[in-house]
Write an enzyme that holds these catalytic residues in place. Structure first.
Site, mmCIF file in Angstrom:
data_model
loop_
_atom_site.group_PDB
_atom_site.id
_atom_site.type_symbol
_atom_site.label_atom_id
_atom_site.label_comp_id
_atom_site.label_asym_id
_atom_site.label_seq_id
_atom_site.Cartn_x
_atom_site.Cartn_y
_atom_site.Cartn_z
ATOM 1 C CE LYS A 204 -4.386 1.385 2.063
ATOM 2 N NZ LYS A 204 -5.370 1.053 3.112
ATOM 3 C CD GLU A 210 8.226 -7.273 6.766
ATOM 4 O OE1 GLU A 210 7.996 -7.573 7.944
ATOM 5 O OE2 GLU A 210 7.795 -6.232 6.216
ATOM 6 N N GLY A 265 -5.571 -3.981 4.746
ATOM 7 C CA GLY A 265 -4.798 -5.041 4.110
ATOM 8 C C GLY A 265 -5.434 -6.408 4.199
ATOM 9 N NE ARG A 266 -7.601 -6.714 10.269
ATOM 10 C CZ ARG A 266 -7.010 -5.576 10.584
ATOM 11 N NH1 ARG A 266 -5.826 -5.267 10.063
ATOM 12 N NH2 ARG A 266 -7.579 -4.723 11.422
ATOM 13 C CD GLU A 351 -2.984 -7.281 10.901
ATOM 14 O OE1 GLU A 351 -1.826 -7.742 10.950
ATOM 15 O OE2 GLU A 351 -3.497 -6.846 9.843
ATOM 16 C CG HIS A 382 -3.113 -39.451 11.990
ATOM 17 N ND1 HIS A 382 -3.200 -40.791 12.308
ATOM 18 C CD2 HIS A 382 -4.071 -39.230 11.057
ATOM 19 C CE1 HIS A 382 -4.149 -41.360 11.592
ATOM 20 N NE2 HIS A 382 -4.701 -40.428 10.828
ATOM 21 C CE LYS A 509 4.114 -3.137 9.005
ATOM 22 N NZ LYS A 509 3.168 -2.417 8.116
#
Length: 544
Positions: A204, A210, A265-266, A351, A382, A509
């Site tokens: 954005k 990253e 964002g999410r 979040e 399992h 951040k």
């Protein structure tokens, strides 16, 4: 308002006390019509919540909680474009991204012209790649697409790309890169041809650490292979709210797709962030995905609370968290194609609602979001299911499965579904000592039987819901994701928090940016805490 002081909250607490002595076995025995009254269906989705520790009188009481929290008012504010994300001064309009018509949210504040124009640009761009008409710098068609992003710019599109592999275009490879660890990007680059690779940079701000470090590495790799900076404009596109920064990076303007400040964002997979997904599955399938989500939006906005899937799911979560005391919720998809769905929900839910401070800046009076975790259910059987069955912890579960396989093989789907249904039944009903003794009698001595018996008893009474889908197609998945999005919103309203900011992420951040220079310069570590200084010293000693 402090929701715990409400009339509805106190009524629900009294109801919990009357219901708590009853086991799920008793609840089912008392009400032959339980499954019919405690299940809902919508567009290829069956939501069976009959294995929750509630009865037919629970939902009306819980719905009263939504009314006291003024859910209808907050819903209309969101759909009306008001700035309900108060801490950031933003509207919350991700629902506009799947709208099929204009105006929205209002005639005076209509975002749809921009949304629809961007969607058309995305479709044209995606078709160019899919048809082979979009050529790289050397004149060869693009055959590999790499989406570089993180968080919401990675999890949602990656999850859906994996879920919809069965309808993706053969011979066109779409990859997702998010990790700073070069162990993700470096091996991928070794398999790619610079002449036929397109990178999509999803950020954005176009400053995400990253994403931009991975993008710069990809740019350097491209230039090493093609030897001309002009190649960047043919092999990179950007999804950003800062187009000028993308152009400075070397991306041509027509390959920059906008993001808007009213899209978190999410909640952004429906936007240009979904471009890699659209390239993989095609514009038509992407449109079906949006259509499924839009229908869920309409259902959420119009259905009465007791028959409203997102509201009911949210209320059950609040019941389990705030009244039964659950601290986690397991998400257990039984389809391999939903492998990344638990990870997607971890960001969406934790979040959004992982906060202890309300919208008014005051501490919440009750617990908010539980820890969301999970794994493919068949694998989990399992591994950690032992704890679910006999670990003594209350862990509500969401079982998710599709009736029809997206990759049919004889006998596989039936066995998969049998395991899914068996686990939810076993968790609910368990096995009593009398049942275990009856099974063991005659197979061993009485002494051995009594010694083994405690290990063969399963308490049951573990609450779960099952979401059974007809198939994993774009429309159904679109509705499923929108269902969880609205669930998060409803719970945020009832808890009294802002589901659309994420200041905790911002803190991490900022701290990382203060530590990074100190890795190479010991003098810059002086202001840092003793533990971080020691970690940095060890790193400097061994990083070479």
């Amino acid at each position: 308002m402090n929701i715990t002081n409400s009339v509805a909250w106190k009524a629900i607490e009294a109801h919990r006390q009357s219901l708590s002595p009853l086991h799920l076995r008793e609840l089912f025995a008392r009400d032959p019509g339980r499954v019919a009254s405690l299940s809902l269906s919508f567009d290829g989705i069956l939501y069976d919540f009959s294995k929750q520790r509630i009865d037919s009188t629970s939902l009306p009481l819980l719905a009263g909680l939504a009314r006291e929290a003024q859910l209808e008012h907050w819903t209309e504010r969101m759909f009306g474009g008001e700035q309900i994300n108060a801490s950031e001064g933003r509207s919350v309009l991700h629902v506009a991204l799947r709208r099929s018509r204009s105006p929205f949210p209002t005639a005076s504040l209509d975002v749809m012209p921009d949304v629809l124009a961007t969607r058309q640009r995305m479709a044209a761009f995606a078709e160019g790649i899919r048809s082979g008409k979009a050529l790289g710098f050397t004149g060869l068609p693009i055959r590999s697409v790499v989406n570089i992003g993180i968080g919401g710019s990675d999890l949602g599109p990656k999850m859906l790309a994996y879920a919809l592999r069965s309808v993706s275009q053969p011979g066109l490879d779409v990859h997702y890169v998010s990790n700073l660890d070069s162990a993700q990007l470096a091996p991928l680059l070794q398999t790619l041809d610079a002449r036929t690779t397109l990178f999509l940079v999803a950020s954005k701000t176009f400053t995400t650490q990253e994403t931009m470090l991975n993008a710069q590495t990809a740019r350097d790799w491209l230039l090493a292979g093609l030897g001309d900076t002009a190649a960047v404009s043919r092999h990179f596109a950007a999804l950003t709210a800062k187009p000028e920064r993308a152009v400075q990076f070397g991306i041509r303007e027509e390959a920059v797709f906008p993001l808007w400040d009213w899209v978190g964002g999410r909640f952004s997979l429906w936007s240009a962030v979904g471009l890699a997904l659209m390239i993989a599955i095609g514009p038509q399938a992407f449109a079906e995905l949006l259509a499924g989500a839009e229908r869920m939006d309409e259902h959420f906005r119009s259905a009465p609370y007791e028959r409203n899937l997102p509201v009911v799911m949210a209320l059950i979560g609040i019941w389990n968290t705030n009244f039964l005391g659950a601290t986690s919720n397991a998400v257990l998809p039984y389809n391999e194609s939903l492998k990344y769905f638990p990870s997607f929900l971890q960001q969406l839910e934790m979040e959004s609602n992982g906060k202890a401070v309300g919208s008014d800046g005051q501490p919440l009076a009750c617990a908010s979001n539980p820890i969301v975790w999970g794994e493919l259910g068949n694998n989990g059987q399992h591994a950690f299911f032992q704890l679910l069955h006999q670990g003594g912890r209350l862990v509500p579960c969401d079982f998710i499965a599709a009736v029809r396989a997206d990759y049919p093989l004889p006998g596989h789907q039936e066995a998969l579904l049998a395991n899914c249904f068996a686990q939810s039944a076993a968790l609910a009903f368990g096995k009593t000592a009398a049942e275990a003794r009856s099974e063991l009698e005659g197979t061993m001595s009485p002494a051995a039987l009594e010694a083994l018996l405690p290990h063969k008893v399963f308490p049951g009474n573990q609450p779960s819901s099952t979401l059974l889908l007809t198939r994993l197609d774009p429309q159904t998945l679109g509705a499923l994701i929108a269902l969880y999005e609205h669930k998060v919103f409803v719970q945020g309203v009832i808890w009294g928090l802002n589901s659309f900011d994420q200041w905790g992420v911002e803190l991490g951040k900022a701290v990382a940016n203060s530590i990074l220079p100190a890795i190479g310069n010991p003098a810059l570590a002086a202001p840092l805490d003793a533990s971080t200084q020691a970690l940095l010293a060890f790193t400097r000693q061994h990083i070479g």
